[in-house]
Design an enzyme around this catalytic site. Structure first.
Site, PDB file in Angstrom:
ATOM      1  N   GLU A 209      24.528  21.656   6.974  1.00 14.75           N
ATOM      2  CA  GLU A 209      25.114  22.901   7.464  1.00 14.75           C
ATOM      3  C   GLU A 209      24.203  24.115   7.283  1.00 14.75           C
ATOM      4  O   GLU A 209      24.517  25.062   6.553  1.00 14.75           O
ATOM      5  CB  GLU A 209      26.469  23.153   6.796  1.00 14.75           C
ATOM      6  CG  GLU A 209      27.486  22.080   7.113  1.00 14.75           C
ATOM      7  CD  GLU A 209      28.897  22.416   6.662  1.00 14.75           C
ATOM      8  OE1 GLU A 209      29.843  21.760   7.125  1.00 14.75           O
ATOM      9  OE2 GLU A 209      29.064  23.351   5.825  1.00 14.75           O
ATOM     10  N   GLU A 326      31.543  15.778  10.425  1.00  7.37           N
ATOM     11  CA  GLU A 326      32.498  16.154   9.377  1.00  7.37           C
ATOM     12  C   GLU A 326      33.766  16.672  10.029  1.00  7.37           C
ATOM     13  O   GLU A 326      33.714  17.571  10.877  1.00  7.37           O
ATOM     14  CB  GLU A 326      31.953  17.263   8.462  1.00  7.37           C
ATOM     15  CG  GLU A 326      30.921  16.836   7.453  1.00  7.37           C
ATOM     16  CD  GLU A 326      30.641  17.952   6.429  1.00  7.37           C
ATOM     17  OE1 GLU A 326      31.554  18.771   6.174  1.00  7.37           O
ATOM     18  OE2 GLU A 326      29.511  17.991   5.903  1.00  7.37           O
TER      19      GLU A 326
END
Length: 413
Positions: A209, A326
């Site tokens: 991320e 995710e």
């Protein structure tokens, strides 16, 4: 069937050679096991010349737990439960920078005990037939991440402003490259296989991320991705590579920023994933966090739009596969029930399957996250313990079967 003595001898020798190759396959994989690497063809993942579609999961904690040999059974238990649910890809951390139980205690200095924990995770995944996506650093300060790299540089007398120096400082970038090289050139102490030669590993992830406050356009991160992706491929051409992105749009196609959840994080989904060395794209989504306070209906509407937009981009612009890397629903959300989580997951799973069926793009999804019993210390609200949630286990198994069946259908001439 009768054989002459000469024919019988030749047959026995041939069988011995085959058995020897099978035994040595794990230790000397460079030629025999080459076909076992997951590759890409257009918007499809490919394994042994056939489409590879999957259902998978995240378990970030595996190396951390496996560093203690007496705790390794927890890794084995989760892999066993995952296989029973048809899950075939696991994403986990190949980093722990500074602090307690660190893999990299300081730049280029490693705790061999923790590295052997990662060796075990890879060897155990190999045993259970699970492919791994290994992430190489964190954006956040959990397990060190970018802040730890910047702190190391400051301690070495390197002047800097903030954590975004991670993307621009030559010293910090070299720290990261050194870590990449240490991991990719590691030889597994259990299997004897070099990481870069092990087809158990499906892909490397540059950073979990990535975010950047210094440049919301996505250009700063884009320069870093280009440099690091080229570096990874210079060491390891066997494995796939992805960035680790959540999917936020940037300045390269500003009209797409309307799909963001009301803000940007300094990445550019299009530009970052168009980089030649990046093999596939990823998205994450947590509407319960990103759209906190909005209704379940509004959050699900965002999720559907998020998935549709990125699926279309992967097919028409990137022309690369896409993974929903995710997603989850937290037990800490107001009004949470297992049934509500199952409904959320069912909707996501149905969309992944339908998109994959409608012209490729989505290769699979990785739920966040699987854990075993007795791991309460790692609970974050999103944990799923399959042995305790039969309805969720059945849902996951159903998706696994659908993705496997679809792969068989797509492999037909």
């Amino acid at each position: 069937m009768a054989f002459s003595n000469k024919s019988s001898y030749i047959l026995r020798v041939t069988l011995l050679l085959v058995v020897s190759l099978v035994i040595c396959e794990g230790r000397y994989p460079s030629s025999f096991n080459k076909r076992g690497f997951v590759t890409t063809r257009g918007t499809l993942f490919v394994l042994n010349e056939s489409p590879f579609l999957f259902n998978g999961f995240n378990s970030y904690w595996m190396m951390h737990v496996a560093a203690e040999p007496s705790e390794r059974y927890k890794v084995s238990n989760v892999f066993r439960d995952a296989i029973a649910a048809g899950l075939s890809v696991c994403r986990t951390w190949a980093f722990a920078d500074g602090g307690d139980h660190a893999l990299q205690m300081s730049p280029g200095v490693y705790d061999e005990r923790v590295f052997q924990g990662l060796d075990f995770v890879i060897s155990e995944a190999r045993k259970y037939g699970i492919r791994l996506i290994l992430s190489l650093v964190n954006n956040y300060n959990d397990f060190g991440g970018r802040p730890q790299y910047v702190s190391w540089a400051k301690n070495a007398g390197i002047q800097g402003d903030d954590d975004d120096d991670f993307y621009t400082s030559p010293i910090i970038k070299q720290y990261y490259k050194d870590h990449v090289k240490s991991v990719l050139t590691r030889y597994n102490t259990i299997t004897g296989v070099g990481y870069k030669d092990d087809s158990t590993i499906m892909a490397w992830e540059l950073i979990n991320e990535p975010r950047c406050k210094a440049d919301y356009s996505g250009r700063m991160i884009n320069g870093w991705v280009q440099e690091m992706a080229s570096y990874v491929k210079s060491i390891d051409s066997n494995h796939l590579l992805e960035v680790g992105m959540e999917g936020f749009y940037g300045d390269s196609m500003p009209e797409k920023k309307q799909n963001n959840p009301g803000y940007q994080v300094g990445t550019d989904f299009i530009a970052n994933n168009l980089i030649k060395e990046i093999d596939f794209a990823t998205i994450h989504a947590y509407p319960d966090i990103w759209l906190s306070g909005q209704s379940d209906h509004s959050q699900m509407h965002f999720m559907q739009r998020w998935m549709t937009s990125h699926w279309m981009d992967s097919r028409t612009i990137l022309k690369k596969p896409l993974v929903f890397a995710e997603f989850g629903k937290s037990s800490k959300d107001a009004g949470y029930t297992v049934s509500a989580r199952d409904t959320f997951m069912s909707t996501v799973y149905r969309s992944i399957h339908n998109f994959a069926k409608s012209g490729g793009g989505f290769g699979g999804g990785l739920l966040w996250q699987l854990m075993g019993e007795g791991m309460e210390a790692y609970h974050d609200g999103y944990e799923i313990v399959l042995s305790k949630t039969p309805s969720t286990s059945a849902l996951i198994l159903g998706q696994s079967k659908k993705m496997t069946l679809l792969a068989h259908v797509l492999s037909r001439p």
